[in-house]
Design an enzyme around this catalytic site. Structure first.
Site, PDB file in Angstrom:
ATOM      1  N   LEU A  44      -7.926  -0.049   3.445  1.00 43.06           N
ATOM      2  CA  LEU A  44      -7.346  -1.286   3.273  1.00 43.06           C
ATOM      3  C   LEU A  44      -8.076  -2.099   2.488  1.00 43.06           C
ATOM      4  O   LEU A  44      -9.368  -1.886   2.072  1.00 43.06           O
ATOM      5  CB  LEU A  44      -7.359  -2.056   4.530  1.00 43.06           C
ATOM      6  N   ASP A  45      -7.501  -2.915   1.528  1.00 46.01           N
ATOM      7  CA  ASP A  45      -8.040  -3.982   0.694  1.00 46.01           C
ATOM      8  C   ASP A  45      -9.110  -4.923   1.477  1.00 46.01           C
ATOM      9  O   ASP A  45      -8.815  -5.112   2.428  1.00 46.01           O
ATOM     10  CB  ASP A  45      -7.102  -4.688  -0.116  1.00 46.01           C
ATOM     11  N   PRO A  46     -10.196  -5.417   0.648  1.00 50.79           N
ATOM     12  CA  PRO A  46     -10.900  -6.321   1.366  1.00 50.79           C
ATOM     13  C   PRO A  46     -10.191  -7.630   1.854  1.00 50.79           C
ATOM     14  O   PRO A  46     -10.458  -8.184   2.952  1.00 50.79           O
ATOM     15  CB  PRO A  46     -11.838  -6.900   0.255  1.00 50.79           C
ATOM     16  N   ARG A 186       2.129  -5.395  -1.520  1.00 49.25           N
ATOM     17  CA  ARG A 186       2.144  -6.422  -2.534  1.00 49.25           C
ATOM     18  C   ARG A 186       3.138  -6.172  -3.498  1.00 49.25           C
ATOM     19  O   ARG A 186       3.478  -7.071  -3.932  1.00 49.25           O
ATOM     20  CB  ARG A 186       0.698  -5.971  -2.988  1.00 49.25           C
TER      21      ARG A 186
END
Length: 307
Positions: A44-46, A186
């Site tokens: 997962l992205d930060p 996104r």
């Protein structure tokens, strides 16, 4: 002489908080469990929060069968601004007045983004272009346009809509998305904004489910206990049985697979299966004709009666 402690083995479900990388979450699990052998089934992205599936010890061999599982996300989409990264961490590239948008305006474009669709991944994705990650090329100043690829969005549902308070403020949409592996939320945010003519980006993201595994009840990744973390592990056999059909083995079939030999398949066994003897995962096997063939074996104890 006391027996040596058993190395941790199993699947660890953790809830990644915002602001840390998935690799940081893996590092904290390694410290808590006292082992270097920890891997993940997708990052997962930060900016994002939610479920990370970690494999520990021999159970890292199960991760390859979890990467492709479908997923559920909750997200917030900001309408009225596009960014370089298609999320809130990027620089704004365009702004538009979204104050005239209503919840009813979302119905048609969301329907067009639901089902089997062709999706163009974000330029800052981890997809490799000529051997280099796309995001690395973007950071180096290159313009990257990735080819669209097929994905499945089985649910794209609006949970709430907050109109823009003014011409220079974004409208916000809370959504829940069920999708196939490889779907970029996104990119859905970007494409929804483009379809509405105002631009859009992802402002919040949380992964709540991966296949049969839910984030509810998972410990926070940066708060794993120094003692007792191993008790949080899902045993290998239980984890494998949740993602694959089960071939329940007797002693003879278990011994055959343990030693890399094919063994008879029973009626109803087909495809890739979790080969389980009692409550222990012997390995992953494949049914070919009337035979069960070992694909990935798991370590066995010398004390096992089938050895």
């Amino acid at each position: 002489m006391p027996a040596a402690p058993t190395a941790p083995d199993g699947i660890l479900l953790v809830d990644k908080p915002q602001g840390i990388t998935s690799h940081t979450a893996v590092s904290r699990a390694r410290r808590a469990l006292g082992t270097r052998k920890v891997g993940h089934a997708g990052t997962l992205d930060p900016m994002a929060t939610g479920l990370l599936i970690l494999g520990v010890g021999p159970s890292t061999r199960l991760l390859t069968h979890m990467v492709g599982l479908d997923k559920t996300y909750t997200a917030t989409i900001a309408l009225g601004a596009a960014t370089t990264t298609d999320d809130a961490e990027g620089e704004v590239t365009t702004r538009a007045d979204a104050s005239q948008l209503s919840g009813d305006d979302l119905t048609t474009p969301i329907a067009a983004l639901t089902g089997d669709i062709e999706q163009r991944p974000s330029a800052v994705s981890a997809i490799k272009v000529d051997g280099e990650r796309a995001y690395a090329r973007v950071r180096a100043g290159e313009e990257v346009e990735l080819a669209a690829r097929p994905v499945t969005v089985s649910r794209f549902e609006v949970l709430g809509f907050r109109p823009a308070a003014s011409a220079d403020r974004p409208a916000e949409v809370d959504v829940v998305v069920d999708c196939s592996s490889g779907t970029y939320i996104r990119a859905l945010a970007r494409d929804l904004g483009e379809a509405l003519g105002v631009g859009g980006h992802l402002s919040a993201l949380r992964r709540t489910r991966v296949g049969p595994f839910e984030v509810d009840g998972a410990p926070i990744a940066d708060a794993l206990p120094a003692e007792g973390a191993a008790e949080l592990l899902v045993p290998p056999a239980a984890a494998a049985a949740r993602i694959l059909p089960v071939a329940q083995l007797d002693d003879e079939r278990a011994a055959n697979l343990m030693h890399g030999r094919r063994t008879p398949a029973l009626e109803g066994e087909r495809g890739i299966v979790a080969a389980i003897h009692g409550e222990r995962l012997i390995g992953i096997a494949r049914v070919s004709g009337s035979r069960l063939l070992p694909v990935t074996n798991f370590p066995v104890s010398a004390a096992d009666p089938t050895v």
